[in-house]
Scaffold this motif. Structure first.
Motif, PDB file in Angstrom:
ATOM      1  N   ILE A 138       0.836  -1.210   0.000  1.00  0.00           N
ATOM      2  CA  ILE A 138       0.000   0.000   0.000  1.00  0.00           C
ATOM      3  C   ILE A 138       0.868   1.256   0.000  1.00  0.00           C
ATOM      4  CG2 ILE A 138      -1.597   1.365   1.416  1.00  0.00           C
ATOM      5  CD1 ILE A 138      -2.893  -1.343   2.243  1.00  0.00           C
ATOM      6  N   ILE A 139       1.894   1.281   0.839  1.00  0.00           N
ATOM      7  CA  ILE A 139       2.775   2.454   0.910  1.00  0.00           C
ATOM      8  C   ILE A 139       3.512   2.649  -0.416  1.00  0.00           C
ATOM      9  CG2 ILE A 139       4.868   3.357   2.013  1.00  0.00           C
ATOM     10  CD1 ILE A 139       3.753   2.061   4.646  1.00  0.00           C
ATOM     11  N   HIS A 140       3.971   1.542  -1.019  1.00  0.00           N
ATOM     12  CA  HIS A 140       4.648   1.644  -2.318  1.00  0.00           C
ATOM     13  C   HIS A 140       3.688   2.212  -3.370  1.00  0.00           C
ATOM     14  CE1 HIS A 140       7.591   0.723  -5.404  1.00  0.00           C
ATOM     15  NE2 HIS A 140       6.631   0.145  -6.104  1.00  0.00           N
ATOM     16  N   ALA A 141       2.447   1.739  -3.375  1.00  0.00           N
ATOM     17  CA  ALA A 141       1.453   2.248  -4.331  1.00  0.00           C
ATOM     18  C   ALA A 141       1.211   3.740  -4.100  1.00  0.00           C
ATOM     19  CB  ALA A 141       0.154   1.464  -4.204  1.00  0.00           C
ATOM     20  N   LEU A 142       1.193   4.160  -2.849  1.00  0.00           N
ATOM     21  CA  LEU A 142       1.017   5.598  -2.552  1.00  0.00           C
ATOM     22  C   LEU A 142       2.192   6.421  -3.080  1.00  0.00           C
ATOM     23  CD1 LEU A 142      -0.533   5.469   1.027  1.00  0.00           C
ATOM     24  CD2 LEU A 142      -1.647   6.179  -1.097  1.00  0.00           C
ATOM     25  N   PHE A 143       3.407   5.872  -2.955  1.00  0.00           N
ATOM     26  CA  PHE A 143       4.576   6.556  -3.530  1.00  0.00           C
ATOM     27  C   PHE A 143       4.405   6.719  -5.046  1.00  0.00           C
ATOM     28  CE2 PHE A 143       7.594   5.015   0.037  1.00  0.00           C
ATOM     29  CZ  PHE A 143       7.383   6.172   0.753  1.00  0.00           C
ATOM     30  N   LEU A 144       3.931   5.648  -5.706  1.00  0.00           N
ATOM     31  CA  LEU A 144       3.716   5.708  -7.157  1.00  0.00           C
ATOM     32  C   LEU A 144       2.672   6.761  -7.518  1.00  0.00           C
ATOM     33  CD1 LEU A 144       3.730   1.903  -8.030  1.00  0.00           C
ATOM     34  CD2 LEU A 144       5.444   3.588  -8.714  1.00  0.00           C
ATOM     35  N   PHE A 145       1.542   6.744  -6.841  1.00  0.00           N
ATOM     36  CA  PHE A 145       0.488   7.723  -7.120  1.00  0.00           C
ATOM     37  C   PHE A 145       0.959   9.149  -6.818  1.00  0.00           C
ATOM     38  CE2 PHE A 145      -2.481   4.016  -6.557  1.00  0.00           C
ATOM     39  CZ  PHE A 145      -2.855   3.957  -7.894  1.00  0.00           C
ATOM     40  N   SER A 146       1.717   9.323  -5.746  1.00  0.00           N
ATOM     41  CA  SER A 146       2.245  10.655  -5.411  1.00  0.00           C
ATOM     42  C   SER A 146       3.172  11.158  -6.512  1.00  0.00           C
ATOM     43  CB  SER A 146       3.006  10.613  -4.089  1.00  0.00           C
ATOM     44  OG  SER A 146       2.146  10.300  -3.029  1.00  0.00           O
ATOM     45  N   ALA A 147       4.028  10.285  -7.022  1.00  0.00           N
ATOM     46  CA  ALA A 147       4.950  10.677  -8.092  1.00  0.00           C
ATOM     47  C   ALA A 147       4.171  11.053  -9.348  1.00  0.00           C
ATOM     48  CB  ALA A 147       5.932   9.553  -8.391  1.00  0.00           C
ATOM     49  N   LEU A 148       3.155  10.266  -9.690  1.00  0.00           N
ATOM     50  CA  LEU A 148       2.337  10.585 -10.861  1.00  0.00           C
ATOM     51  C   LEU A 148       1.627  11.922 -10.679  1.00  0.00           C
ATOM     52  CD1 LEU A 148       0.823   7.076 -11.705  1.00  0.00           C
ATOM     53  CD2 LEU A 148       2.512   8.370 -13.033  1.00  0.00           C
ATOM     54  N   ALA A 149       1.140  12.185  -9.473  1.00  0.00           N
ATOM     55  CA  ALA A 149       0.482  13.467  -9.196  1.00  0.00           C
ATOM     56  C   ALA A 149       1.471  14.618  -9.340  1.00  0.00           C
ATOM     57  CB  ALA A 149      -0.134  13.452  -7.793  1.00  0.00           C
ATOM     58  N   MET A 150       2.702  14.436  -8.857  1.00  0.00           N
ATOM     59  CA  MET A 150       3.714  15.494  -8.992  1.00  0.00           C
ATOM     60  C   MET A 150       4.046  15.766 -10.450  1.00  0.00           C
ATOM     61  SD  MET A 150       6.556  15.467  -6.037  1.00  0.00           S
ATOM     62  CE  MET A 150       6.525  13.838  -5.350  1.00  0.00           C
ATOM     63  N   VAL A 151       4.169  14.698 -11.244  1.00  0.00           N
ATOM     64  CA  VAL A 151       4.459  14.860 -12.670  1.00  0.00           C
ATOM     65  C   VAL A 151       3.301  15.596 -13.342  1.00  0.00           C
ATOM     66  CG1 VAL A 151       4.718  13.609 -14.849  1.00  0.00           C
ATOM     67  CG2 VAL A 151       6.013  12.895 -12.836  1.00  0.00           C
ATOM     68  N   TRP A 152       2.069  15.234 -13.008  1.00  0.00           N
ATOM     69  CA  TRP A 152       0.899  15.883 -13.596  1.00  0.00           C
ATOM     70  C   TRP A 152       0.862  17.369 -13.228  1.00  0.00           C
ATOM     71  CZ3 TRP A 152      -3.627  17.921 -11.337  1.00  0.00           C
ATOM     72  CH2 TRP A 152      -4.607  18.293 -12.242  1.00  0.00           C
ATOM     73  N   VAL A 153       1.079  17.688 -11.938  1.00  0.00           N
ATOM     74  CA  VAL A 153       1.078  19.078 -11.491  1.00  0.00           C
ATOM     75  C   VAL A 153       2.187  19.864 -12.183  1.00  0.00           C
ATOM     76  CG1 VAL A 153       1.535  20.589  -9.498  1.00  0.00           C
ATOM     77  CG2 VAL A 153      -0.058  18.676  -9.274  1.00  0.00           C
ATOM     78  N   ASP A 154       3.368  19.274 -12.301  1.00  0.00           N
ATOM     79  CA  ASP A 154       4.483  19.942 -12.974  1.00  0.00           C
ATOM     80  C   ASP A 154       4.139  20.211 -14.439  1.00  0.00           C
ATOM     81  OD1 ASP A 154       7.264  20.925 -12.824  1.00  0.00           O
ATOM     82  OD2 ASP A 154       7.636  19.319 -14.289  1.00  0.00           O
TER      83      ASP A 154
END
Length: 185
Positions: free
Chosen positions: A151-167
């Motif tokens: 679950i924590i690893h999946a959250l890291f993945l989703f967080s990274a995707l969100a950062m890329v999208w925001v950028d």
């Protein structure tokens, strides 16, 4: 109003100077990296000792777990280097490395957005190593622990995707803003 200008100028210079308060933080991270080098060498010497000089034979799985731990330390050291060099360059002062043969390629275009994305991918890599170690050693771990690590690893993945999208959104917004200012009225 003009009489406040010298005071405001001094305040602005003081605020700009305050970025140097981060320099000791980067020095502290360099010391932390030295600790990781020590731990890496210690773990490597234990592996060599157990492999060649111990009376008990260690399994391939045990060797793999130790090697994954070593890779994990290297990835954390890479993360530290990105934070130390990239953070210093972005937030404190430019590094005078023009023409230096060892200048990292990524440093020439580092900014806060690029640094965040690089850090998040490094964290995902570190998390992946931990998850791989968990899967290899799953028989000795509680199901609850494995579930939370996934679950924590999946959250890291989703967080990274969100950062890329925001950028990406911020970059497109900046490009549109520049285009509007450049267009004749």
């Amino acid at each position: 109003m003009a009489s406040l200008k010298p005071t405001v100028d001094k305040l602005e210079m003081f605020i700009f100077w305050s970025r140097w308060l981060q320099a000791p933080l980067y020095l502290g991270l360099i010391i932390a990296q030295g600790v990781y080098v020590y731990l890496f060498m210690l773990e490597l010497s234990h592996l060599i000792q157990n492999l060649f000089f111990s009376s008990t034979r260690i399994s391939e799985t045990e060797v793999m777990l130790v090697v994954l731990g070593l890779i994990d330390v290297v990835m954390i050291a890479n993360l530290l280097i990105m934070v130390i060099i990239g953070g210093y360059e972005t937030f404190v002062s430019r590094l005078d490395l023009e023409g230096h043969p060892d200048q990292p390629e990524w440093l020439s275009h580092v900014n806060a957005g690029v640094l965040k994305i690089k850090l998040s991918t490094a964290i995902i890599g570190i998390s992946s190593i931990h998850l791989l170690k968990t899967f290899i050693n799953a028989a000795n771990m509680a199901e609850h622990t494995i579930m939370w690590q996934v679950i924590i690893h999946a959250l890291f993945l989703f967080s990274a995707l969100a950062m890329v999208w925001v950028d990406r959104v911020m970059t497109q917004t900046l490009a549109l803003s520049k285009a509007q200012h450049a267009a004749p009225h």
